[in-house]
Design an enzyme around this catalytic site. Structure first.
Site, PDB file in Angstrom:
ATOM      1  N   ALA A  25       6.725   5.425  -5.824  1.00  0.00           N
ATOM      2  CA  ALA A  25       5.624   4.672  -6.429  1.00  0.00           C
ATOM      3  C   ALA A  25       4.300   5.055  -5.792  1.00  0.00           C
ATOM      4  O   ALA A  25       4.241   5.443  -4.622  1.00  0.00           O
ATOM      5  CB  ALA A  25       5.865   3.175  -6.253  1.00  0.00           C
ATOM      6  N   LYS A  42       0.505  -0.286  -9.802  1.00  0.00           N
ATOM      7  CA  LYS A  42       1.621   0.392  -9.120  1.00  0.00           C
ATOM      8  C   LYS A  42       2.370   1.211 -10.170  1.00  0.00           C
ATOM      9  O   LYS A  42       2.955   0.646 -11.100  1.00  0.00           O
ATOM     10  CB  LYS A  42       2.550  -0.632  -8.454  1.00  0.00           C
ATOM     11  N   ASP A 138      10.319  -7.521   3.616  1.00  0.00           N
ATOM     12  CA  ASP A 138       9.500  -6.418   4.145  1.00  0.00           C
ATOM     13  C   ASP A 138       8.199  -6.967   4.735  1.00  0.00           C
ATOM     14  O   ASP A 138       7.124  -6.402   4.524  1.00  0.00           O
ATOM     15  CB  ASP A 138       9.209  -5.400   3.033  1.00  0.00           C
TER      16      ASP A 138
END
Ligand code: BD4
Length: 265
Positions: A25, A42, A138
């Protein structure tokens, strides 16, 4: 409700500089022609039926479904989704204050009251996720953006590996006769909200000291430190930090790995 367009993305948006990139990405700043509003787009390469490059559609749709469900001032909002054949384009709210990571790199570390100011916002963002059984997975200063430098308002980004947590005790999706399921299915370590709380503990440690609690000279050493939960409050950084702050961090950096051997068919 955000719908997927059939009108091509490039008819509606101009795209500009890259502001982030990953394996499959790229994130670019873009401008919606009609309104002049700026967004982050994105661009995700889809995996073709034959190839290994690109991201599986299941993973792309998981990220989009999670973003559609989230509505919180401390989390970047989804604006639109475009399916452009071999790539999916997720249009997101754009903020310009940079990463919290950059702020710490510039300042070394934050004064305790400033760290508390950011930590409160991060916790409100994570509460919004955990109340919906979403884990981010994350969390790191690079994924905490500042809406703008003055307001000290944060925005959490990047749900690329986030998941919905199925109730821990009820091992859903385990089919077939126990005798034939793979070992890692029977004895897997579940990710849960505690996984995010550990990362929040690491971020609190970093905000207050500028140092990373488990970072070793090699990746292997870092893993050894983490699995042993081996960290300490180095006086070089923590001499003037309150006990409350240290207790907050200690309460988060607690191993809570769970193994399941039960299975429900
Ligand atoms: C899903 C995803 C992945 C990476 C992203 C972003 C979103 C992102 C975003 C923004 C910026 C300035 C950088 C961004 N990056 C790159 C920087 C991340 N450390 C932004 O303003 N909105 C975003 O979603």
């Amino acid at each position: 409700m955000i719908k997927s367009h059939d009108s091509p993305f490039h008819h509606l948006f101009d795209t500009f500089e890259v502001i982030g990139s990953g394996k499959f990405a790229t994130v670019r700043r873009c401008v919606e022609r009609q309104t002049g509003n700026e967004f982050a787009a994105k661009f995700i390469r889809k995996r073709s039926s034959t190839g290994r490059m690109g991201q599986a559609l299941e993973d792309i749709n998981r990220e989009i479904d999670l973003l559609r469900e989230i509505d919180n001032n401390y989390i970047i909002k989804l604006h639109d989704v475009f399916d452009c054949g071999n790539e999916m384009i997720i249009v997101l709210e754009l903020v310009k204050g940079g990463e919290l990571f950059e702020l710490i790199s510039e300042k070394g570390c934050l004064a305790e009251e400033e760290a508390v100011h950011y930590m409160k916002q991060i916790l409100m963002a994570i509460k919004h996720l955990h109340d919906r059984n979403i884990v981010h997975l994350d969390l790191k200063p690079e994924n905490i953006l500042l809406s703008d430098k003055t307001a000290k308002r944060i925005k959490l980004i990047d749900f690329g590996i986030s998941r919905k947590i199925v109730n821990d005790l009820d091992v859903k999706g385990l089919y077939g006769t126990p005798e034939f399921v793979a070992p890692e299915i029977i004895n897997y370590e579940s990710v849960n909200t505690g996984t995010d709380m550990w990362a929040i503990g690491c971020m609190a440690y970093i905000l207050l000291s500028g140092a990373s609690p488990f970072l070793g000279d090699t990746k292997q050493q870092t893993f050894v430190n983490i699995t042993a939960a081996d960290y300490h409050f180095d006086d070089q950084y923590f001499a003037n930090i309150s006990n409350a702050a240290k207790d907050f961090i200690s309460g988060l950096l607690v191993k809570n790995s769970k193994y399941f051997t039960n299975y429900s068919i």
